[in-house]
Scaffold this active site. Structure first.
Site, PDB file in Angstrom:
ATOM      1  N   HIS A 276       0.838  -1.216   0.000  1.00 13.15           N
ATOM      2  CA  HIS A 276       0.000   0.000   0.000  1.00 13.15           C
ATOM      3  C   HIS A 276       0.862   1.251   0.000  1.00 13.15           C
ATOM      4  O   HIS A 276       1.825   1.368   0.749  1.00 13.15           O
ATOM      5  CB  HIS A 276      -1.022  -0.007   1.130  1.00 13.15           C
ATOM      6  CG  HIS A 276      -0.485   0.068   2.524  1.00 13.15           C
ATOM      7  ND1 HIS A 276      -0.161   1.253   3.140  1.00 13.15           N
ATOM      8  CD2 HIS A 276      -0.248  -0.895   3.446  1.00 13.15           C
ATOM      9  CE1 HIS A 276       0.243   1.027   4.375  1.00 13.15           C
ATOM     10  NE2 HIS A 276       0.216  -0.282   4.587  1.00 13.15           N
ATOM     11  N   ASP A 288       6.157   0.643   6.661  1.00 11.31           N
ATOM     12  CA  ASP A 288       4.710   0.526   6.509  1.00 11.31           C
ATOM     13  C   ASP A 288       4.182   1.644   5.610  1.00 11.31           C
ATOM     14  O   ASP A 288       3.797   2.695   6.108  1.00 11.31           O
ATOM     15  CB  ASP A 288       4.049   0.601   7.895  1.00 11.31           C
ATOM     16  CG  ASP A 288       2.564   0.331   7.866  1.00 11.31           C
ATOM     17  OD1 ASP A 288       2.080  -0.251   6.888  1.00 11.31           O
ATOM     18  OD2 ASP A 288       1.876   0.708   8.839  1.00 11.31           O
ATOM     19  N   GLU A 322      -4.942   1.899   2.462  1.00 13.67           N
ATOM     20  CA  GLU A 322      -5.028   0.749   3.380  1.00 13.67           C
ATOM     21  C   GLU A 322      -5.167   1.202   4.818  1.00 13.67           C
ATOM     22  O   GLU A 322      -5.889   0.583   5.609  1.00 13.67           O
ATOM     23  CB  GLU A 322      -3.784  -0.139   3.218  1.00 13.67           C
ATOM     24  CG  GLU A 322      -3.843  -1.456   3.993  1.00 13.67           C
ATOM     25  CD  GLU A 322      -3.336  -1.363   5.421  1.00 13.67           C
ATOM     26  OE1 GLU A 322      -3.574  -2.300   6.201  1.00 13.67           O
ATOM     27  OE2 GLU A 322      -2.705  -0.338   5.783  1.00 13.67           O
ATOM     28  N   GLU A 323      -4.477   2.287   5.183  1.00 12.68           N
ATOM     29  CA  GLU A 323      -4.384   2.659   6.580  1.00 12.68           C
ATOM     30  C   GLU A 323      -5.700   3.111   7.200  1.00 12.68           C
ATOM     31  O   GLU A 323      -5.977   2.794   8.355  1.00 12.68           O
ATOM     32  CB  GLU A 323      -3.334   3.775   6.765  1.00 12.68           C
ATOM     33  CG  GLU A 323      -1.902   3.347   6.495  1.00 12.68           C
ATOM     34  CD  GLU A 323      -1.365   2.341   7.490  1.00 12.68           C
ATOM     35  OE1 GLU A 323      -2.127   1.905   8.388  1.00 12.68           O
ATOM     36  OE2 GLU A 323      -0.192   1.978   7.377  1.00 12.68           O
ATOM     37  N   ASP A 350       3.163  -6.341   3.493  1.00  9.90           N
ATOM     38  CA  ASP A 350       2.753  -5.239   4.366  1.00  9.90           C
ATOM     39  C   ASP A 350       3.121  -5.548   5.814  1.00  9.90           C
ATOM     40  O   ASP A 350       2.391  -5.198   6.739  1.00  9.90           O
ATOM     41  CB  ASP A 350       1.246  -4.986   4.234  1.00  9.90           C
ATOM     42  CG  ASP A 350       0.792  -3.762   5.023  1.00  9.90           C
ATOM     43  OD1 ASP A 350       1.648  -2.910   5.340  1.00  9.90           O
ATOM     44  OD2 ASP A 350      -0.409  -3.663   5.346  1.00  9.90           O
ATOM     45  N   HIS A 420       3.392   2.774  12.640  1.00  9.23           N
ATOM     46  CA  HIS A 420       2.547   3.961  12.855  1.00  9.23           C
ATOM     47  C   HIS A 420       3.210   5.014  13.745  1.00  9.23           C
ATOM     48  O   HIS A 420       2.521   5.835  14.352  1.00  9.23           O
ATOM     49  CB  HIS A 420       1.190   3.580  13.468  1.00  9.23           C
ATOM     50  CG  HIS A 420       0.345   2.713  12.600  1.00  9.23           C
ATOM     51  ND1 HIS A 420      -0.877   2.213  13.009  1.00  9.23           N
ATOM     52  CD2 HIS A 420       0.535   2.246  11.332  1.00  9.23           C
ATOM     53  CE1 HIS A 420      -1.392   1.473  12.037  1.00  9.23           C
ATOM     54  NE2 HIS A 420      -0.549   1.483  11.010  1.00  9.23           N
TER      55      HIS A 420
END
Length: 453
Positions: A276, A288, A322-323, A350, A420
Site C-alpha cells: 500500500h 509501513d 489501506e491505513e 505489508d 505507525h
C-alpha cells in the site's frame, strides 16, 4: 518392466525440472542482491515524497512517482485506477500533560486517525485506567461520566508472533473512544500499540460506532503510559490534559497505481504482487508500507532483468488507502470483477522490510498442498514458514473470486518498534533485508507463474 521405466522417466523429468527451478531462483536472488534497485527507490519515496496519508499532497506525489518509476522500467502497461479516499488531517501538533497538584508533566501524544478535535482550549479531567472493555463496562456510567478513560493494556510480550499480540491489543485503539463515549467519558487515551518502551506515540485508525457520542481520542507513548499509571497509583484524583486540532475533510480523489508484464501463454490469468502506497503522517512510512511497494516493483524488474518471460500476466499494484479505509483494495477487486479478470493468485507485502521467513497462504487444501511441494526449492533461502498465516488487507477482497492469497512474512520482532510511529523512517530499513524480501517474493511469483495454482 514398462511401469518401472515410466516411473524412472517421470522421476528423471521431475529431477530435471527441480534443477531448472533451482537455477532460475538462484538467478533471481543473484540479480536482486547484486543489482537491487528497491532500496534507492525507497530512499526517494521516503526522503523526497515523505508521509503519504490518503488525500494528502504526499499521497499525490507518491502516485506520480511510482507511475513514472514503473514506466521507466519498461513494463508492458502502467495505468491508474481512480479511488475516492478519506481525507483526515492532523493539524497543529498535539500537546498533553499529567497534572498532579501544581506539577505539570508533559507527555508525548498523537491523535488517532479519524478522531475529532478537542475544543480550542483542550480537555482536562480525572482519569479512569482500564485494561479491557469488560472492566470499563463494569465500572458503569456513574464512575466514568465526565472522566478521561485511559486504556492501558500492553501487547502480550509472551506471544512470539507479534502480530498475534498486536491483534489482541489493537481493539483499544480502534473502538476505545466509542466504548468510553457510551459511558459518558469526555475523552479517551490509549497506550501505544508497540512492543518497546520509548517516547514515540503510535497513531493508527480508530472508528466511531453508529450512535456513539464523538469524543476526542489519542495515543500516548508507552513510557508515558507507564508514567501515568504509576502517578495514578500515587494520586488517584490527578487530571490529564490534552489538546488536538485534527479534522475530517471531504473525500479526495486518488489512485491505485498498476504496472504489468503481459503473459506469453495465459495473458488472461493474472498474478498480483503489491503493497500500500499510503502511510501515516507522523513519519516517512518506510516499513509501513514503502518497503512493500518497492519490493513489488522490484519483482517485475528482476524477472525482466534475468530474461524470464512469464506465462501469465504479472501485476505490481500500489494500493491506496489501506491505513484508514481500505478503499484501494476494495476498488481493485470491484474493477477486477467488472472487467471479468481472472486473478489466480495475489501476494502482499505489508509486514515490514525485515528478514524473510516465509508466506502465509489462504486457499483450498489442494492448493496449499501444491504449494508445500515448493518448500524444498525455497528452504535454501530460509523460507521455512510456508502455509500458516493470512494473506493481506488489500488483496483480501480478491478472495471472494477464488484468488489464492499469499502474505509475505518477514521476521516480526522489530516491526512494532516503528509501526505507525514517528521513527518509521528510511534509516531504519536494512538494504540486504529489503532485497532478500524482494527476491523471496520474486521466487514465489516465478513458481506461481510457471505451475499455476
Amino acid at each position: 518392466m514398462k511401469k518401472l521405466v515410466l516411473l524412472l522417466l517421470l522421476a528423471g523429468s521431475s529431477l530435471a525440472q527441480t534443477r531448472e527451478d533451482s537455477v532460475i531462483i538462484r538467478k533471481i536472488y543473484n540479480e536482486t542482491l547484486t543489482n537491487g534497485q528497491g532500496y534507492e527507490w525507497l530512499r526517494y519515496l521516503c526522503k523526497q515524497v515523505g508521509p503519504r496519508l490518503s488525500g494528502s499532497e504526499g499521497a499525490k506525489k507518491a502516485v506520480v512517482y511510482t507511475q513514472q518509476l514503473m514506466q521507466k522500467q519498461g513494463f508492458d502497461r502502467v495505468f491508474l485506477q481512480d479511488v475516492k479516499v478519506p481525507h483526515w488531517v492532523r493539524g497543529k501538533k498535539e500537546e498533553a500533560y499529567i497534572h498532579v497538584g501544581k506539577q505539570k508533566i508533559s507527555v508525548p501524544i498523537a491523535a488517532l486517525g479519524g478522531s475529532i478535535a478537542t475544543s480550542a482550549k483542550g480537555v482536562e479531567a480525572e482519569v479512569i485506567e482500564v485494561k479491557s472493555f469488560q472492566q470499563l463496562r463494569e465500572l458503569g456510567k456513574e464512575k466514568v461520566k465526565g472522566k478521561i478513560v485511559f486504556f492501558n493494556r500492553p501487547m502480550d510480550p509472551t506471544k512470539l508472533n507479534t502480530f498475534e499480540a498486536y491483534g489482541s491489543a489493537v481493539e483499544q485503539r480502534a473502538n476505545g473512544a466509542s466504548e468510553a463515549g457510551n459511558l459518558g467519558a469526555v475523552g479517551a487515551i490509549v497506550r501505544s500499540v508497540s512492543t518497546v518502551q520509548d517516547d514515540f506515540p503510535h497513531t493508527g485508525s480508530m472508528r466511531y460506532a453508529t450512535g456513539a457520542p464523538l469524543i476526542p481520542t489519542a495515543a500516548i507513548s508507552t513510557n508515558a503510559a507507564n508514567l501515568l499509571s504509576d502517578k495514578l497509583k500515587e494520586s488517584p484524583t490527578l487530571t490529564f490534559y490534552f489538546r488536538q486540532n485534527c479534522e475530517t475533510l471531504p473525500d479526495a480523489d486518488s489512485h491505485n497505481v498498476v504496472g504489468e508484464i503481459k503473459g506469453s501463454e495465459f495473458p488472461d490469468e493474472i498474478i498480483v504482487v503489491g503493497g500500500h502506497l499510503d502511510s501515516w503522517d507522523l513519519a516517512e512510512g518506510a516499513h509501513d508500507d514503502g518497503a512493500g511497494c518497492v519490493q513489488s516493483i522490484e519483482v517485475l524488474r528482476v524477472l525482466k532483468a534475468i530474461g524470464y518471460k512469464p506465462k501469465r500476466t504479472i501485476r505490481a499494484v500500489m494500493f491506496m488507502n489501506e491505513e484508514n479505509g481500505l478503499r484501494g483494495g476494495v476498488k481493485y477487486a470491484d474493477l477486477a470483477k467488472q472487467n471479468n479478470e481472472k486473478h489466480i493468485a495475489a501476494v502482499e507485502s505489508d509486514n515490514g522490510g525485515f528478514t524473510p521467513k516465509g508466506f502465509g497462504v489462504v486457499g483450498r487444501p489442494d492448493q496449499k498442498a501444491k504449494i508445500q511441494t515448493w518448500k524444498e526449492l525455497l528452504a535454501p533461502y530460509s523460507l521455512h514458514e510456508i502455509g500458516p498465516g493470512g494473506g493481506g488487507a488489500d488483496i483480501g477482497p480478491l478472495a471472494q473470486s477464488g484468488t489464492v492469497l499469499f502474505g509475505y512474512k518477514p521476521d516480526s520482532q522489530r516491526y512494532f518498534d516503528v509501526h505507525h510511529a514517528p521513527n518509521d523512517n528510511f534509516e531504519n530499513v536494512n538494504k540486504r533485508e529489503l532485497d532478500l524480501g524482494s527476491a523471496s517474493m520474486a521466487a514465489i511469483i516465478y513458481l506461481l507463474d510457471k505451475y499455476g495454482i
